[in-house]
Scaffold this motif. Structure first.
Motif, PDB file in Angstrom:
ATOM      1  N   ASP A 198       0.864  -1.177   0.000  1.00 10.24           N
ATOM      2  CA  ASP A 198       0.000   0.000   0.000  1.00 10.24           C
ATOM      3  C   ASP A 198       0.903   1.230   0.000  1.00 10.24           C
ATOM      4  N   ASP A 252      -2.571  16.338  -1.314  1.00 10.74           N
ATOM      5  CA  ASP A 252      -3.199  15.265  -2.082  1.00 10.74           C
ATOM      6  C   ASP A 252      -4.384  15.843  -2.868  1.00 10.74           C
ATOM      7  N   GLN A 302      -6.083  14.756  -5.445  1.00  8.30           N
ATOM      8  CA  GLN A 302      -7.159  13.797  -5.733  1.00  8.30           C
ATOM      9  C   GLN A 302      -8.033  13.592  -4.501  1.00  8.30           C
ATOM     10  N   GLY A 312      -4.456   6.614  -2.436  1.00  7.48           N
ATOM     11  CA  GLY A 312      -3.209   5.869  -2.535  1.00  7.48           C
ATOM     12  C   GLY A 312      -3.298   4.791  -3.603  1.00  7.48           C
ATOM     13  N   ARG A 313      -2.316   3.902  -3.580  1.00  6.66           N
ATOM     14  CA  ARG A 313      -2.269   2.796  -4.544  1.00  6.66           C
ATOM     15  C   ARG A 313      -2.093   1.482  -3.787  1.00  6.66           C
ATOM     16  N   ARG A 314      -2.653   0.425  -4.345  1.00  9.71           N
ATOM     17  CA  ARG A 314      -2.466  -0.930  -3.819  1.00  9.71           C
ATOM     18  C   ARG A 314      -1.820  -1.741  -4.930  1.00  9.71           C
ATOM     19  N   ILE A 315      -0.692  -2.358  -4.625  1.00  8.23           N
ATOM     20  CA  ILE A 315       0.018  -3.199  -5.590  1.00  8.23           C
ATOM     21  C   ILE A 315       0.068  -4.607  -5.003  1.00  8.23           C
ATOM     22  N   LEU A 364       8.358   0.956  -6.634  1.00  6.35           N
ATOM     23  CA  LEU A 364       6.926   1.233  -6.529  1.00  6.35           C
ATOM     24  C   LEU A 364       6.581   2.534  -5.823  1.00  6.35           C
ATOM     25  N   GLU A 367       6.354   9.641  -0.625  1.00  6.77           N
ATOM     26  CA  GLU A 367       5.414   8.559  -0.334  1.00  6.77           C
ATOM     27  C   GLU A 367       5.949   7.628   0.757  1.00  6.77           C
TER      28      GLU A 367
END
Length: 87
Positions: free
Chosen positions: A7, A16, A18, A40-43, A64, A70
Motif C-alpha cells: 500500500d 493530495d 485527488q 493511494g495505490r495498492r500493488i 513502486l 510517499e
C-alpha cells in the motif's frame, strides 16, 4: 495463493489533490461527516514460491514508491477475495 500487498500513500505533509477533490465532492452526495480523504495505490505481488516480505520491501523502495513524497506498507494477504470486488 498468498500474495504480498504493498500500500503506497503520499506522506501526510504532501498535498493530495485527488483526495481533496473527493472530499470536496462528498457534500454533493449528502455526505458531510468526512473530515479528509487521502488517495493511494495498492500493488499486489505474487511470488512463485513463498511470499518474500523482504524482497517486496526492496521492490517497493526501489520501484513502486517515491520515498521523498510517499510511504509504503508491506503485508501478506491470504484472503481469497478479489481486490475491489464490492457489490
Amino acid at each position: 495463493m498468498p500474495r504480498v500487498v504493498v500500500d503506497v500513500m503520499l506522506k501526510p505533509e504532501i498535498l493530495d489533490p485527488q483526495g481533496q477533490a473527493v472530499a470536496n465532492a462528498l457534500p454533493r452526495l449528502g455526505v458531510s461527516d468526512v473530515a479528509s480523504v487521502r488517495i493511494g495505490r495498492r500493488i499486489e505481488i505474487e511470488f512463485a514460491g513463498e511470499p518474500d516480505l523482504d524482497r517486496a520491501r526492496e521492490i517497493a523502495d526501489k520501484l513502486l514508491a517515491n520515498p521523498v513524497i510517499e510511504d509504503f506498507a508491506v503485508r501478506v494477504d491470504t484472503s481469497d477475495e478479489t481486490a475491489g470486488a464490492h457489490s
